[in-house]
Design a protein around this motif. Structure first.
Motif, PDB file in Angstrom:
ATOM      1  N   GLY A  52       6.580  -7.943 -11.741  1.00 39.97           N
ATOM      2  CA  GLY A  52       6.208  -6.731 -12.479  1.00 39.97           C
ATOM      3  C   GLY A  52       6.468  -6.914 -13.966  1.00 39.97           C
ATOM      4  O   GLY A  52       7.624  -7.066 -14.388  1.00 39.97           O
TER       5      GLY A  52
ATOM      6  N   GLY B  51       5.492  -4.696 -16.419  1.00 38.66           N
ATOM      7  CA  GLY B  51       5.134  -3.429 -17.057  1.00 38.66           C
ATOM      8  C   GLY B  51       6.229  -3.023 -18.017  1.00 38.66           C
ATOM      9  O   GLY B  51       6.860  -3.883 -18.647  1.00 38.66           O
TER      10      GLY B  51
ATOM     11  N   ASP C 149       2.590 -10.509 -11.705  1.00 36.79           N
ATOM     12  CA  ASP C 149       2.155  -9.103 -11.712  1.00 36.79           C
ATOM     13  C   ASP C 149       0.826  -9.041 -10.972  1.00 36.79           C
ATOM     14  O   ASP C 149      -0.025  -9.930 -11.141  1.00 36.79           O
ATOM     15  CB  ASP C 149       1.982  -8.581 -13.147  1.00 36.79           C
ATOM     16  N   LYS C 150       0.656  -8.006 -10.157  1.00 34.09           N
ATOM     17  CA  LYS C 150      -0.577  -7.939  -9.370  1.00 34.09           C
ATOM     18  C   LYS C 150      -1.777  -7.669 -10.288  1.00 34.09           C
ATOM     19  O   LYS C 150      -2.914  -7.914  -9.906  1.00 34.09           O
ATOM     20  CB  LYS C 150      -0.475  -6.889  -8.274  1.00 34.09           C
ATOM     21  N   ASP C 151      -1.500  -7.177 -11.493  1.00 32.77           N
ATOM     22  CA  ASP C 151      -2.559  -6.969 -12.472  1.00 32.77           C
ATOM     23  C   ASP C 151      -2.473  -8.095 -13.513  1.00 32.77           C
ATOM     24  O   ASP C 151      -1.566  -8.110 -14.348  1.00 32.77           O
ATOM     25  CB  ASP C 151      -2.353  -5.603 -13.129  1.00 32.77           C
TER      26      ASP C 151
ATOM     27  N   ASN D 175       3.064 -13.241  -6.272  1.00 33.29           N
ATOM     28  CA  ASN D 175       4.495 -13.107  -5.926  1.00 33.29           C
ATOM     29  C   ASN D 175       4.917 -14.272  -5.029  1.00 33.29           C
ATOM     30  O   ASN D 175       6.046 -14.763  -5.124  1.00 33.29           O
ATOM     31  CB  ASN D 175       4.752 -11.787  -5.193  1.00 33.29           C
TER      32      ASN D 175
ATOM     33  N   ALA E 165       8.644  -3.765  -9.975  1.00 33.64           N
ATOM     34  CA  ALA E 165       7.342  -3.159  -9.665  1.00 33.64           C
ATOM     35  C   ALA E 165       7.556  -1.698  -9.285  1.00 33.64           C
ATOM     36  O   ALA E 165       8.700  -1.245  -9.137  1.00 33.64           O
ATOM     37  CB  ALA E 165       6.688  -3.924  -8.515  1.00 33.64           C
ATOM     38  N   ASN E 166       6.447  -0.990  -9.100  1.00 32.98           N
ATOM     39  CA  ASN E 166       6.497   0.440  -8.762  1.00 32.98           C
ATOM     40  C   ASN E 166       7.431   0.700  -7.580  1.00 32.98           C
ATOM     41  O   ASN E 166       7.591  -0.160  -6.712  1.00 32.98           O
ATOM     42  CB  ASN E 166       5.099   0.932  -8.358  1.00 32.98           C
TER      43      ASN E 166
ATOM     44  N   GLN F  29       6.795  -0.299  -3.942  1.00 33.79           N
ATOM     45  CA  GLN F  29       6.675  -1.731  -3.635  1.00 33.79           C
ATOM     46  C   GLN F  29       8.020  -2.369  -3.286  1.00 33.79           C
ATOM     47  O   GLN F  29       8.068  -3.491  -2.796  1.00 33.79           O
ATOM     48  CB  GLN F  29       6.085  -2.483  -4.846  1.00 33.79           C
TER      49      GLN F  29
ATOM     50  N   PRO G 186      14.687   3.447  -8.198  1.00 35.00           N
ATOM     51  CA  PRO G 186      15.506   3.701  -7.028  1.00 35.00           C
ATOM     52  C   PRO G 186      15.301   2.552  -6.047  1.00 35.00           C
ATOM     53  O   PRO G 186      14.164   2.096  -5.868  1.00 35.00           O
ATOM     54  CB  PRO G 186      14.918   5.000  -6.466  1.00 35.00           C
TER      55      PRO G 186
ATOM     56  N   HIS H 195      19.571  -2.477 -10.072  1.00 36.02           N
ATOM     57  CA  HIS H 195      19.723  -2.404 -11.528  1.00 36.02           C
ATOM     58  C   HIS H 195      20.059  -0.963 -11.956  1.00 36.02           C
ATOM     59  O   HIS H 195      19.168  -0.167 -12.233  1.00 36.02           O
ATOM     60  CB  HIS H 195      18.424  -2.871 -12.208  1.00 36.02           C
TER      61      HIS H 195
ATOM     62  N   GLN I 295      21.837  -0.040 -14.759  1.00 36.38           N
ATOM     63  CA  GLN I 295      22.485  -0.364 -16.028  1.00 36.38           C
ATOM     64  C   GLN I 295      22.968   0.883 -16.757  1.00 36.38           C
ATOM     65  O   GLN I 295      23.778   0.788 -17.681  1.00 36.38           O
ATOM     66  CB  GLN I 295      21.530  -1.181 -16.906  1.00 36.38           C
TER      67      GLN I 295
ATOM     68  N   TRP J 211       1.796   6.160 -12.741  1.00 37.35           N
ATOM     69  CA  TRP J 211       2.067   6.373 -11.318  1.00 37.35           C
ATOM     70  C   TRP J 211       3.174   7.382 -11.071  1.00 37.35           C
ATOM     71  O   TRP J 211       3.366   7.826  -9.939  1.00 37.35           O
ATOM     72  CB  TRP J 211       2.370   5.039 -10.631  1.00 37.35           C
TER      73      TRP J 211
HETATM   74  N1  LIG Z   1      16.571   0.889 -14.823  1.00 42.47           N
HETATM   75  C1  LIG Z   1      15.853   1.618 -15.659  1.00 42.47           C
HETATM   76  O1  LIG Z   1      16.338   2.155 -16.632  1.00 42.47           O
HETATM   77  C2  LIG Z   1      14.379   1.753 -15.425  1.00 42.47           C
HETATM   78  C3  LIG Z   1      13.546   2.282 -16.421  1.00 42.47           C
HETATM   79  C4  LIG Z   1      12.180   2.387 -16.167  1.00 42.47           C
HETATM   80  C5  LIG Z   1      11.668   1.972 -14.941  1.00 42.47           C
HETATM   81  N2  LIG Z   1      12.519   1.488 -13.991  1.00 42.47           N
HETATM   82  C6  LIG Z   1      12.024   1.062 -12.681  1.00 42.47           C
HETATM   83  O2  LIG Z   1      11.264  -0.129 -12.843  1.00 42.47           O
HETATM   84  C7  LIG Z   1      10.197  -0.154 -11.911  1.00 42.47           C
HETATM   85  C8  LIG Z   1       8.879  -0.336 -12.681  1.00 42.47           C
HETATM   86  O3  LIG Z   1       8.702   0.789 -13.502  1.00 42.47           O
HETATM   87  P1  LIG Z   1       7.848   0.659 -14.855  1.00 42.47           P
HETATM   88  O4  LIG Z   1       8.120   1.886 -15.623  1.00 42.47           O
HETATM   89  O5  LIG Z   1       8.064  -0.666 -15.457  1.00 42.47           O
HETATM   90  O6  LIG Z   1       6.373   0.733 -14.275  1.00 42.47           O
HETATM   91  P2  LIG Z   1       5.068   0.086 -14.912  1.00 42.47           P
HETATM   92  O7  LIG Z   1       3.909   0.733 -14.229  1.00 42.47           O
HETATM   93  O8  LIG Z   1       5.131   0.111 -16.396  1.00 42.47           O
HETATM   94  O9  LIG Z   1       5.148  -1.449 -14.456  1.00 42.47           O
HETATM   95  C9  LIG Z   1       5.096  -1.843 -13.109  1.00 42.47           C
HETATM   96  C10 LIG Z   1       4.366  -3.170 -13.044  1.00 42.47           C
HETATM   97  O10 LIG Z   1       4.451  -3.674 -11.718  1.00 42.47           O
HETATM   98  C11 LIG Z   1       3.183  -4.196 -11.341  1.00 42.47           C
HETATM   99  N3  LIG Z   1       3.135  -4.187  -9.865  1.00 42.47           N
HETATM  100  C12 LIG Z   1       3.048  -3.128  -9.046  1.00 42.47           C
HETATM  101  N4  LIG Z   1       3.057  -3.520  -7.759  1.00 42.47           N
HETATM  102  C13 LIG Z   1       3.185  -4.872  -7.769  1.00 42.47           C
HETATM  103  C14 LIG Z   1       3.253  -5.860  -6.752  1.00 42.47           C
HETATM  104  N5  LIG Z   1       3.228  -5.542  -5.449  1.00 42.47           N
HETATM  105  N6  LIG Z   1       3.380  -7.144  -7.134  1.00 42.47           N
HETATM  106  C15 LIG Z   1       3.385  -7.501  -8.451  1.00 42.47           C
HETATM  107  N7  LIG Z   1       3.316  -6.607  -9.453  1.00 42.47           N
HETATM  108  C16 LIG Z   1       3.217  -5.306  -9.111  1.00 42.47           C
HETATM  109  C17 LIG Z   1       2.192  -3.281 -12.001  1.00 42.47           C
HETATM  110  O11 LIG Z   1       0.915  -3.893 -12.128  1.00 42.47           O
HETATM  111  C18 LIG Z   1       2.856  -3.031 -13.350  1.00 42.47           C
HETATM  112  O12 LIG Z   1       2.485  -3.998 -14.307  1.00 42.47           O
HETATM  113  C19 LIG Z   1      10.271   1.148 -11.141  1.00 42.47           C
HETATM  114  O13 LIG Z   1      10.954   0.938  -9.937  1.00 42.47           O
HETATM  115  C20 LIG Z   1      11.076   2.051 -12.046  1.00 42.47           C
HETATM  116  O14 LIG Z   1      11.775   3.070 -11.350  1.00 42.47           O
HETATM  117  C21 LIG Z   1      13.840   1.352 -14.225  1.00 42.47           C
END
Ligand SMILES: NC(=O)c1ccc[n+]([C@@H]2O[C@H](COP(=O)([O-])OP(=O)(O)OC[C@H]3O[C@@H](n4cnc5c(N)ncnc54)[C@H](O)[C@@H]3O)[C@@H](O)[C@H]2O)c1
Length: 356
Positions: A10, A12, A35-37, A54, A70-71, A74, A94, A119, A121, A160
């Protein structure tokens, strides 16, 4: 000691944060991203791998740890696949979308003998650590109330995060951090009951507001409130507000902002019955809410706290090599997921839920 070789699934928002954090982190070698995208991999930094799938990560013998960013929907499958591939795992919060998912993940981790942590943090957030330090110091006497509040002013929920099937909603997003912080603030204290309001103020599918009251058996009632839709015309540097309030029988503390400002306000002696001098205010005469007699209240600076999110990975490196425990333990993570179930049940039934 050999560097821990980490690949991330992931790229993102959080993937980019991990790239910044881990690119030159002592004891860690960041291998690359999948990343799947494919578009999401275009800006992966020079020198890091762009894994085409992956599976390519799971099969790479040079990868020690898979970090799953990732989301939310996933996490379950990816953790199980990584465990079966014999990889150690750090998963974003979570951890899972349900207790059943988490239990299946933990089973796969156990069967394959890999390391697994989440994670969280935000246990190193300076505002949280300041509130905790004030509580731990005992300076406020017997603490009876703690408030943790986070407000957004622009009504923004994006991508999402607005879909249930993707694990959207603010309880999964920020709620899990805020509840984790409170649980970790009072080690050993049981949560007797949970009462919560969880709403979709404007979003059709997912929660975008909550208020949660936790009654701990250390006599603290903790309230968590999050609002994404408290519209305001605050200026650009004020897109959100973060507050802590800690109240005890000898004083209280307010801790405002992620890099907090605030004060400890204490009494020189317990003010059980002070002379009720009549005070005239714009709202009319008062005795209870008039100024305290001179010399009975003192203000002090908040303790200085120097924690930061990189401390999470510093612990990870030491724990990976067996020098200490992982900061975030799976039973703690499971408890917070259970708590989130109790929050949903309380909100659905409008009743307080017995918890522990
Ligand atoms: N610890 C923190 O402070 C914190 C902050 C933000 C997000 N997060 C967590 O991080 C995770 C991602 O959130 P985000 O905000 O980065 O989302 P995002 O949508 O910005 O990024 C997610 C990325 O994962 C990719 N993805 C989705 N399914 C996949 C798969 N099966 N295989 C490969 N790639 C895949 C998507 O294409 C995307 O690029 C979530 O679980 C979110 O809760 C944690």
């Amino acid at each position: 000691m050999k560097d821990i070789r980490i690949a991330v699934i992931g790229h993102g928002f959080m993937g980019h944060e991990h790239e910044k954090m881990l690119k030159d982190f002592p004891g860690i070698r960041l291998m690359g991203f999948s990343d799947k995208d494919p578009k999401q991999l275009q800006d992966v930094a020079e020198g890091l791998k762009r894994y085409q799938s992956n599976e390519e990560i799971f099969e790479d013998p040079e990868v020690d740890v898979v970090l799953i960013a990732a989301n939310n929907n996933q996490h379950h499958d990816l953790v199980i696949q990584a465990a079966k591939a014999g990889k150690n795992i750090i998963c974003e919060k979570p951890a899972a979308m349900s207790l059943q998912e988490l239990d299946e993940m933990v089973k796969a981790v156990g069967e394959n003998g890999v390391k697994f942590t989440i994670h969280h943090q935000r246990r190193f957030d300076p505002d949280f650590r300041t509130a905790k330090e004030v509580y731990d110091s005992g300076t406020l006497g017997a603490v009876y109330a703690v408030k943790s509040q986070l407000y957004g002013f622009n009504g923004n929920m994006h991508d999402w995060h607005v879909f249930v099937s993707e694990g959207g909603g603010m309880l999964y997003d920020w709620g899990v951090h805020l509840l984790d912080q409170l649980c970790w603030m009072f080690p050993g204290a049981k949560i007797r009951s949970v009462f919560a309001d969880l709403r979709n103020v404007i979003n059709k599918e997912v929660d975008d507001y909550f208020q949660i009251m936790l009654r701990f058996d250390n006599d603290v009632t903790a309230t968590v409130e999050l609002g994404t839709y408290y519209l305001s015309d605050k200026t650009q540097d004020k897109w959100f507000e973060r507050h802590w309030f800690v109240a005890g029988n000898k004083g209280s503390a307010y801790v405002d902002g992620f890099f907090p400002e605030g004060k400890v306000v204490r009494t020189t002696h317990l003010l059980t019955n002070v002379g009720g001098k009549r005070t005239m205010t714009a709202a009319g005469p008062t005795r209870s809410f008039g100024p305290a007699p001179e010399g009975t209240i003192v203000t002090e600076a908040l303790p200085e706290i120097h924690t930061e999110h990189r401390n999470y990975f510093e612990n990870y490196v030491r724990a990976y090599h067996g020098e200490e425990d992982f900061l975030v333990k799976i039973p703690e993570v499971r408890r917070v997921l259970r708590l989130m179930d109790a929050v949903r049940e309380s909100a659905r039934t409008s009743r307080s839920i017995d918890f522990e």
